[in-house]
Scaffold this motif. Sequence first.
Motif, PDB file in Angstrom:
ATOM      1  N   MET A   1       0.859  -1.198   0.000  1.00  0.00           N
ATOM      2  CA  MET A   1       0.000   0.000   0.000  1.00  0.00           C
ATOM      3  C   MET A   1       0.890   1.243   0.000  1.00  0.00           C
ATOM      4  SD  MET A   1      -2.523   1.350   3.038  1.00  0.00           S
ATOM      5  CE  MET A   1      -3.986   0.443   2.618  1.00  0.00           C
ATOM      6  N   THR A   2       0.566   2.217  -0.857  1.00  0.00           N
ATOM      7  CA  THR A   2       1.324   3.472  -0.890  1.00  0.00           C
ATOM      8  C   THR A   2       0.730   4.422   0.143  1.00  0.00           C
ATOM      9  OG1 THR A   2       1.611   3.174  -3.263  1.00  0.00           O
ATOM     10  CG2 THR A   2       2.123   5.341  -2.373  1.00  0.00           C
ATOM     11  N   ILE A   3       1.584   4.922   1.017  1.00  0.00           N
ATOM     12  CA  ILE A   3       1.115   5.824   2.072  1.00  0.00           C
ATOM     13  C   ILE A   3       1.177   7.255   1.556  1.00  0.00           C
ATOM     14  CG2 ILE A   3       1.567   6.648   4.415  1.00  0.00           C
ATOM     15  CD1 ILE A   3       0.653   3.763   4.330  1.00  0.00           C
ATOM     16  N   ASN A   4       0.125   8.018   1.870  1.00  0.00           N
ATOM     17  CA  ASN A   4       0.083   9.422   1.488  1.00  0.00           C
ATOM     18  C   ASN A   4       1.310  10.130   2.065  1.00  0.00           C
ATOM     19  OD1 ASN A   4      -0.512  12.309   1.688  1.00  0.00           O
ATOM     20  ND2 ASN A   4      -2.543  11.727   0.973  1.00  0.00           N
TER      21      ASN A   4
ATOM     22  N   GLU B   1       1.828  13.141   2.805  1.00  0.00           N
ATOM     23  CA  GLU B   1       1.594  14.125   3.862  1.00  0.00           C
ATOM     24  C   GLU B   1       1.554  13.449   5.230  1.00  0.00           C
ATOM     25  OE1 GLU B   1       1.595  17.454   3.587  1.00  0.00           O
ATOM     26  OE2 GLU B   1       2.171  17.000   1.515  1.00  0.00           O
ATOM     27  N   LEU B   2       1.070  12.199   5.265  1.00  0.00           N
ATOM     28  CA  LEU B   2       1.024  11.462   6.531  1.00  0.00           C
ATOM     29  C   LEU B   2       2.439  11.195   7.022  1.00  0.00           C
ATOM     30  CD1 LEU B   2      -1.764   8.755   6.063  1.00  0.00           C
ATOM     31  CD2 LEU B   2      -1.741  10.639   7.691  1.00  0.00           C
ATOM     32  N   LEU B   3       3.298  10.811   6.091  1.00  0.00           N
ATOM     33  CA  LEU B   3       4.676  10.485   6.469  1.00  0.00           C
ATOM     34  C   LEU B   3       5.437  11.740   6.868  1.00  0.00           C
ATOM     35  CD1 LEU B   3       6.840   8.335   6.737  1.00  0.00           C
ATOM     36  CD2 LEU B   3       7.353   8.627   4.312  1.00  0.00           C
TER      37      LEU B   3
ATOM     38  N   GLN C   1      21.948   4.029   6.649  1.00  0.00           N
ATOM     39  CA  GLN C   1      21.509   2.936   7.542  1.00  0.00           C
ATOM     40  C   GLN C   1      20.092   3.199   8.042  1.00  0.00           C
ATOM     41  OE1 GLN C   1      24.795   3.127  10.407  1.00  0.00           O
ATOM     42  NE2 GLN C   1      25.045   0.920  10.184  1.00  0.00           N
ATOM     43  N   MET C   2      19.800   4.465   8.383  1.00  0.00           N
ATOM     44  CA  MET C   2      18.466   4.816   8.886  1.00  0.00           C
ATOM     45  C   MET C   2      17.412   4.525   7.837  1.00  0.00           C
ATOM     46  SD  MET C   2      18.683   8.380  10.915  1.00  0.00           S
ATOM     47  CE  MET C   2      20.386   8.882  10.993  1.00  0.00           C
ATOM     48  N   ALA C   3      17.710   4.916   6.608  1.00  0.00           N
ATOM     49  CA  ALA C   3      16.734   4.707   5.533  1.00  0.00           C
ATOM     50  C   ALA C   3      16.467   3.213   5.345  1.00  0.00           C
ATOM     51  CB  ALA C   3      17.256   5.336   4.239  1.00  0.00           C
TER      52      ALA C   3
ATOM     53  N   LEU D   1       6.960   2.056   4.839  1.00  0.00           N
ATOM     54  CA  LEU D   1       7.460   3.416   5.069  1.00  0.00           C
ATOM     55  C   LEU D   1       8.864   3.536   4.490  1.00  0.00           C
ATOM     56  CD1 LEU D   1       6.401   3.875   8.797  1.00  0.00           C
ATOM     57  CD2 LEU D   1       5.171   4.633   6.770  1.00  0.00           C
ATOM     58  N   THR D   2       9.098   4.616   3.761  1.00  0.00           N
ATOM     59  CA  THR D   2      10.443   4.868   3.242  1.00  0.00           C
ATOM     60  C   THR D   2      10.767   6.344   3.431  1.00  0.00           C
ATOM     61  OG1 THR D   2       9.504   5.252   1.060  1.00  0.00           O
ATOM     62  CG2 THR D   2      10.409   3.065   1.474  1.00  0.00           C
TER      63      THR D   2
END
Lengths: 268, 115
Positions: free
Chosen positions: B1-4, B6-8, B29-31, B42-43
Motif C-alpha cells: 500500500m502506498t502511504i500518502n 503528507e502522513l509520512l 543505515q536509517m533509511a 514506510l520509506t
Amino acid sequence: MTPLHEYLEQATWYLTNPRQAEAIRMEMRAHLEDLAEELQGEGLNADTALATAVARMGPPQSIALDLAEAHHRPLPWRHYLAPVFLGCITFCLWTGEPWQVTARWFPFLIFSVWPDRRDWGGPMRLLRVDLRVKWRWLRRQPWDRGLITGGASGAVAGLIWSAVPHWFEPVNDYMVIFPLSAALLMAAVQRRLMPTPALLTASGAAFTFPFAFLLGFSEWWPPTTDWPSMTAFFTICFGLAALGAGWLTEVAQAKGWTLKALKGISSD
Amino acid sequence: MTINRELLKGSTATLVLSILSREAMHGYQMARELERISAGVLTFKEGTLYPILHTLEAEGLIAAEWQAERGRERKVYRLTDSGQGELRRRVAEWESFRGAVDQVIREVGLGDALA
C-alpha cells in the motif's frame, strides 16, 4: 565536474558556509555511493546504479531549499534597510543637497551594511539566498513577513501618495493621513497572513506615527515631497512599523490573543 | 500500500528519533532500517532525510560525529538526552492521536477495518 559533483553542488547551493556545504556534500555523496552499490548488487551497471540513486535522492533544487531552511539563519534586519539609506544618499546627491545633509545618512548606511560575522559567500549572494529562503518562509515568520510586506507596502504607498494632491497642511498630513494610510495598507496587504487583523491595523498606526513624525520634522530628512523622497520616506516608516507589527504578532500568537478572545467569545 | 506523503511528512522526525533510540546510525543505515522494520511500507525520501537530520541536530535532539567506514567518511548520528525526552513526548502524542482516530473509525462503524 562530474555529474555527481554537479548534482551535489546544486543541492547545496543555498548554503552560504563553504565548510558546512562541503561537509554536507560529503555526507550525501557517501549515501549515494552506498545506494549505488546496493543497486549494483541488484544487477545494474555502475553508471545506471548511480543515476538511479541520484534520481531517488530527488531534484537538487528542492533539496537545496530544504537544506537552506534547515541551516540558514535570517539576515539581520538592519541589512534590509541598506537600500533605503543608499536611496536617501543617492537622492541627496541627485537633488544637490549640501554635503552636511548627505553625510548624515552615511552612519546609517554603514550600520546597515556592516558585515555580520556569518556573512559568508559575499553580501550579494547572501542577500539573494536570503530573499529566496525568506519568500518560502513567508507564512511562518512574522518578522520577515512584516519587513518584506511592510517595506513593499511603503514603497507603493509613497508612489501613490506623491501622486495625490496634498489637501491638508503638512502638520495634519503627518498626524492623521500617514498613520491611517499606513495602517490601512498594511492591514489590506497582510490581512490574509496575520491572524489578528485588528491588532495589526492598530499596531501599524501606532508604530508608523512616531517614525513618520520624527522623520518628517527632524533635520535628517531632506525637505522635499517628490516621489523618490516620499517613496523612501514611506519605505522606512512602513518597514519600521512592520517590524513592530511583526513583533506584536509574535507576542499575540504566543499569548493566544485572537480576535475572538479579545471580544470575549469562547473558542470552545 | 502506498502511504500518502503528507502522513509520512508529519511523522518523519519521530521515526528518525525512534530508529536512533536503538543505536547510532548514519543516514543510509536509517533509511534501510526504516524500510526493513516497516516491511517496505514506510520509506524516507533520501532528499528530505538530511535536512531533517540537520534540523534535529541544530535543535540538540541528536548529535553527530564523523566516522570512517569502508573507506568512506560517514556522519553517524545518535540520540541525545534531550532527544530522548522529545521522543517520549512525541510517542505519547502519537498514541493519543492514534487512539482518538481509531475510536472515531470504530464509532462510525468502520471497525472491521481495524480488526
